[in-house]
Write an enzyme that holds these catalytic residues in place. Structure first.
Site, PDB file in Angstrom:
ATOM      1  N   SER A 204       0.730  -1.264  -0.079  1.00 21.36           N
ATOM      2  CA  SER A 204      -0.166  -0.110  -0.116  1.00 21.36           C
ATOM      3  C   SER A 204       0.796   1.209   0.024  1.00 21.36           C
ATOM      4  CB  SER A 204      -0.877  -0.023   1.152  1.00 21.36           C
ATOM      5  OG  SER A 204      -1.894  -1.066   1.198  1.00 21.36           O
ATOM      6  N   HIS A 250       0.477   4.581   4.133  1.00 27.12           N
ATOM      7  CA  HIS A 250      -0.545   5.210   3.112  1.00 27.12           C
ATOM      8  C   HIS A 250       0.120   6.585   3.036  1.00 27.12           C
ATOM      9  CE1 HIS A 250      -3.964   2.195   3.267  1.00 27.12           C
ATOM     10  NE2 HIS A 250      -2.838   1.587   3.181  1.00 27.12           N
TER      11      HIS A 250
END
Length: 299
Positions: A204, A250
């Site tokens: 991610s 993220h």
């Protein structure tokens, strides 16, 4: 599309006076870039770096009407990298690595404990050790490890959808640097902010680096930013509202992706490569300092 007045190198690609121009070779792609010789609109796939601005493939092939290909202007990507025959080769390799690691994890339950990111384990006599114990490789291996089907499905779909256009615009080496350094930045921020005994994994961080780079690329080409902003906003909402998601990865990847892409896209001239790779090195140095500082606080 009908040829515009002025011969084979006349301007074309505009649908009407009010609509944004579209690439003369790809009518479905809007663009704000024009060939410096013939002034035809060209998209990132068609633009070739010249001494001043960009040129279309026909102008480069014709060599200013001489009928000979110029030796000085070789086909280049938007960042100045050589054009590749397969513009998605690195994306395919990265996708294959993630899938193969996922399959290996499904067939070997113990493998995941050797790959996931963990800062430190409180019981030294256990087999599992963390980054603070000297296993820095976990910052990298965790980028390619997934345990849930939905997790790898989302990340691999995003990798293919975002990675292909970015690899075409950046070139292979620069695109690979963007992916790896963004992933490392996500791992580093997770390592710094999350409880050291909490484990995390997944690509991610690297994927959000691609999101950030896509936003910079769209802005650089004067495309409509609203779809990218909307998609990024939706993903960030999921990041901060769903449980079990390491938002630190993220955010870290996103910041790194924006910084690297900006350095790649907004440079020109003889020092372009120096600035581009210098930006990657600067982001990597920040990641390294953060990891070293966090390790020092845990040992």
């Amino acid at each position: 599309m009908d040829q515009a007045p002025g011969g084979p190198h006349g301007p074309q690609g505009s649908r009407d006076a009010q609509s944004p121009p579209t690439c003369y070779r790809h009518p479905d792609r809007e663009t704000g870039i024009r060939c410096t010789r013939c002034e035809r609109p060209i998209c990132p796939e068609c633009m070739i770096s010249a001494s001043v601005g960009f040129q279309c493939p026909e102008c480069v092939r014709d060599g200013s009407g001489t009928g000979h290909a110029p030796t000085a202007n070789q086909p280049r990507t938007l960042t100045g990298a050589p054009l590749a025959q397969d513009p998605r080769l690195v994306t395919k390799i990265l996708l294959a690595i993630n899938v193969l690691v996922f399959i290996a994890i499904q067939t070997n339950d113990r493998l995941i404990s050797d790959l996931f990111l963990i800062g430190a384990w409180p019981a030294p006599h256990f087999a599992v050790e963390g980054v603070a114990d000297g296993q820095w490789y976990r910052l990298v291996t965790s980028m390619f490890a997934h345990q849930e089907v939905w997790h790898i499905a989302f990340n691999m779909f995003s990798l293919w959808w975002l990675g292909g256009p970015l690899e075409e615009a950046f070139g292979r080496a620069r695109y690979l640097a963007l992916y790896l350094v963004s992933g490392l930045a996500g791992s580093a921020l997770t390592y710094v902010l999350v409880d050291p005994t909490s484990a995390s994994l997944g690509a991610s961080g690297a994927i959000y680096g691609l999101f950030g780079a896509t936003a910079v690329l769209v802005k650089r080409l004067n495309y409509d930013m609203r779809p990218v902003i909307a998609l990024l906003a939706i993903n960030l909402i999921f990041t901060f509202t769903m449980s079990g998601i390491a938002w630190q990865a993220h955010v870290g990847g996103l910041i790194a992706g924006v910084a690297i892409a900006y350095g790649m896209m907004h440079t020109g001239g003889k020092r372009r490569a120096l600035v581009q790779w210098g930006t990657c090195a600067a982001v990597f140095l920040v990641v390294l300092v953060a990891v070293v500082a966090r390790t020092a606080s845990l040992v």
